[in-house]
Design a protein around this motif. Structure first.
Motif, PDB file in Angstrom:
ATOM      1  N   LEU A  31      34.023  41.648  35.105  1.00  0.00           N
ATOM      2  CA  LEU A  31      34.030  42.058  36.513  1.00  0.00           C
ATOM      3  C   LEU A  31      34.268  43.562  36.645  1.00  0.00           C
ATOM      4  O   LEU A  31      33.638  44.229  37.463  1.00  0.00           O
ATOM      5  CB  LEU A  31      35.091  41.289  37.294  1.00  0.00           C
ATOM      6  CG  LEU A  31      34.720  39.869  37.678  1.00  0.00           C
ATOM      7  CD1 LEU A  31      35.947  39.115  38.189  1.00  0.00           C
ATOM      8  CD2 LEU A  31      33.621  39.871  38.716  1.00  0.00           C
ATOM      9  N   GLU A  32      35.167  44.104  35.833  1.00  0.00           N
ATOM     10  CA  GLU A  32      35.417  45.545  35.869  1.00  0.00           C
ATOM     11  C   GLU A  32      34.174  46.328  35.433  1.00  0.00           C
ATOM     12  O   GLU A  32      33.873  47.368  35.997  1.00  0.00           O
ATOM     13  CB  GLU A  32      36.622  45.889  34.998  1.00  0.00           C
ATOM     14  CG  GLU A  32      37.922  45.380  35.594  1.00  0.00           C
ATOM     15  CD  GLU A  32      39.124  45.527  34.676  1.00  0.00           C
ATOM     16  OE1 GLU A  32      38.942  45.618  33.443  1.00  0.00           O
ATOM     17  OE2 GLU A  32      40.242  45.536  35.201  1.00  0.00           O
ATOM     18  N   GLU A  33      33.462  45.819  34.441  1.00  0.00           N
ATOM     19  CA  GLU A  33      32.216  46.440  33.991  1.00  0.00           C
ATOM     20  C   GLU A  33      31.180  46.442  35.115  1.00  0.00           C
ATOM     21  O   GLU A  33      30.509  47.446  35.360  1.00  0.00           O
ATOM     22  CB  GLU A  33      31.688  45.684  32.766  1.00  0.00           C
ATOM     23  CG  GLU A  33      30.387  46.190  32.239  1.00  0.00           C
ATOM     24  CD  GLU A  33      30.494  47.490  31.459  1.00  0.00           C
ATOM     25  OE1 GLU A  33      29.434  48.094  31.219  1.00  0.00           O
ATOM     26  OE2 GLU A  33      31.606  47.922  31.099  1.00  0.00           O
ATOM     27  N   ILE A  34      31.064  45.320  35.815  1.00  0.00           N
ATOM     28  CA  ILE A  34      30.121  45.230  36.938  1.00  0.00           C
ATOM     29  C   ILE A  34      30.526  46.207  38.036  1.00  0.00           C
ATOM     30  O   ILE A  34      29.690  46.939  38.576  1.00  0.00           O
ATOM     31  CB  ILE A  34      30.046  43.789  37.474  1.00  0.00           C
ATOM     32  CG1 ILE A  34      29.347  42.892  36.437  1.00  0.00           C
ATOM     33  CG2 ILE A  34      29.317  43.737  38.811  1.00  0.00           C
ATOM     34  CD1 ILE A  34      29.441  41.408  36.734  1.00  0.00           C
ATOM     35  N   TYR A  35      31.819  46.245  38.366  1.00  0.00           N
ATOM     36  CA  TYR A  35      32.312  47.138  39.412  1.00  0.00           C
ATOM     37  C   TYR A  35      32.049  48.610  39.063  1.00  0.00           C
ATOM     38  O   TYR A  35      31.602  49.381  39.904  1.00  0.00           O
ATOM     39  CB  TYR A  35      33.812  46.907  39.628  1.00  0.00           C
ATOM     40  CG  TYR A  35      34.393  47.757  40.715  1.00  0.00           C
ATOM     41  CD1 TYR A  35      34.287  47.370  42.050  1.00  0.00           C
ATOM     42  CD2 TYR A  35      35.043  48.945  40.430  1.00  0.00           C
ATOM     43  CE1 TYR A  35      34.814  48.155  43.061  1.00  0.00           C
ATOM     44  CE2 TYR A  35      35.570  49.735  41.427  1.00  0.00           C
ATOM     45  CZ  TYR A  35      35.456  49.335  42.746  1.00  0.00           C
ATOM     46  OH  TYR A  35      35.983  50.122  43.737  1.00  0.00           O
ATOM     47  N   ARG A  36      32.308  48.989  37.832  1.00  0.00           N
ATOM     48  CA  ARG A  36      32.167  50.394  37.425  1.00  0.00           C
ATOM     49  C   ARG A  36      30.725  50.845  37.256  1.00  0.00           C
ATOM     50  O   ARG A  36      30.398  51.996  37.536  1.00  0.00           O
ATOM     51  CB  ARG A  36      32.904  50.631  36.112  1.00  0.00           C
ATOM     52  CG  ARG A  36      34.386  50.634  36.254  1.00  0.00           C
ATOM     53  CD  ARG A  36      35.048  51.041  34.939  1.00  0.00           C
ATOM     54  NE  ARG A  36      36.471  50.816  35.026  1.00  0.00           N
ATOM     55  CZ  ARG A  36      37.171  50.047  34.194  1.00  0.00           C
ATOM     56  NH1 ARG A  36      36.571  49.454  33.189  1.00  0.00           N
ATOM     57  NH2 ARG A  36      38.458  49.898  34.348  1.00  0.00           N
ATOM     58  N   HIS A  37      29.856  49.943  36.771  1.00  0.00           N
ATOM     59  CA  HIS A  37      28.529  50.392  36.364  1.00  0.00           C
ATOM     60  C   HIS A  37      27.356  49.757  37.111  1.00  0.00           C
ATOM     61  O   HIS A  37      26.226  50.215  36.922  1.00  0.00           O
ATOM     62  CB  HIS A  37      28.336  50.147  34.863  1.00  0.00           C
ATOM     63  CG  HIS A  37      29.359  50.845  34.024  1.00  0.00           C
ATOM     64  ND1 HIS A  37      29.384  52.211  33.851  1.00  0.00           N
ATOM     65  CD2 HIS A  37      30.415  50.362  33.331  1.00  0.00           C
ATOM     66  CE1 HIS A  37      30.400  52.535  33.082  1.00  0.00           C
ATOM     67  NE2 HIS A  37      31.047  51.438  32.750  1.00  0.00           N
ATOM     68  N   HIS A  38      27.610  48.735  37.919  1.00  0.00           N
ATOM     69  CA  HIS A  38      26.496  48.050  38.576  1.00  0.00           C
ATOM     70  C   HIS A  38      26.642  47.938  40.093  1.00  0.00           C
ATOM     71  O   HIS A  38      25.687  48.168  40.813  1.00  0.00           O
ATOM     72  CB  HIS A  38      26.311  46.640  37.996  1.00  0.00           C
ATOM     73  CG  HIS A  38      26.004  46.636  36.542  1.00  0.00           C
ATOM     74  ND1 HIS A  38      24.740  46.807  36.043  1.00  0.00           N
ATOM     75  CD2 HIS A  38      26.812  46.490  35.460  1.00  0.00           C
ATOM     76  CE1 HIS A  38      24.765  46.765  34.728  1.00  0.00           C
ATOM     77  NE2 HIS A  38      26.018  46.579  34.346  1.00  0.00           N
ATOM     78  N   ASP A  39      27.823  47.539  40.572  1.00  0.00           N
ATOM     79  CA  ASP A  39      27.997  47.289  42.006  1.00  0.00           C
ATOM     80  C   ASP A  39      29.455  47.485  42.396  1.00  0.00           C
ATOM     81  O   ASP A  39      30.280  46.584  42.233  1.00  0.00           O
ATOM     82  CB  ASP A  39      27.547  45.864  42.342  1.00  0.00           C
ATOM     83  CG  ASP A  39      27.596  45.557  43.826  1.00  0.00           C
ATOM     84  OD1 ASP A  39      28.090  46.394  44.614  1.00  0.00           O
ATOM     85  OD2 ASP A  39      27.140  44.463  44.208  1.00  0.00           O
ATOM     86  N   SER A  40      29.767  48.648  42.922  1.00  0.00           N
ATOM     87  CA  SER A  40      31.160  48.948  43.294  1.00  0.00           C
ATOM     88  C   SER A  40      31.582  48.277  44.599  1.00  0.00           C
ATOM     89  O   SER A  40      32.711  48.443  45.037  1.00  0.00           O
ATOM     90  CB  SER A  40      31.367  50.461  43.399  1.00  0.00           C
ATOM     91  OG  SER A  40      30.531  50.997  44.412  1.00  0.00           O
ATOM     92  N   SER A  41      30.697  47.486  45.200  1.00  0.00           N
ATOM     93  CA  SER A  41      31.081  46.772  46.416  1.00  0.00           C
ATOM     94  C   SER A  41      31.615  45.370  46.130  1.00  0.00           C
ATOM     95  O   SER A  41      32.102  44.706  47.037  1.00  0.00           O
ATOM     96  CB  SER A  41      29.884  46.672  47.376  1.00  0.00           C
ATOM     97  OG  SER A  41      28.937  45.737  46.883  1.00  0.00           O
TER      98      SER A  41
END
Length: 98
Positions: A31-41
């Motif tokens: 989830l942190e990887e997604i937040y940082r690199h794909h979708d910060s929303s």
């Protein structure tokens, strides 16, 4: 390695992501990887080391579990599927209010 992730959002929308992951990554790491690199929303909670354990609880591949402790791995359909718990009010995405 690549991991395919599906996240059920509050508005009945399912988002899909492809993230790099290693064998020791937890769902929270993903989830942190997604937040940082794909979708910060993307909205999710965790309170590790603050005494508020279980705030990161969600359905992981259809079963309730703690995202900070569960190893990230695909389900039977080849995707790591994340969704909010069924009970309580969903505030946004994977965040619940009890």
């Amino acid at each position: 390695m690549k991991l395919h992730v599906k996240i059920q959002r509050t508005d009945d929308q399912t988002d899909q992501f492809e993230v790099d992951y290693g064998p020791d990554m937890t769902v929270l790491n993903v989830l942190e990887e997604i937040y940082r690199h794909h979708d910060s929303s993307i909205a999710y909670r965790y309170s590790c080391r603050t005494g508020l354990c279980t705030t990161c609880m969600m359905l992981i591949n259809g079963k309730p579990d703690l995202s900070c402790q569960k190893t990230a791995e695909p389900g039977e359909d080849g995707y790591l599927t994340l969704s909010p718990l069924p009970k309580g009010k969903t505030i946004k995405d994977l965040v619940k209010e009890y």
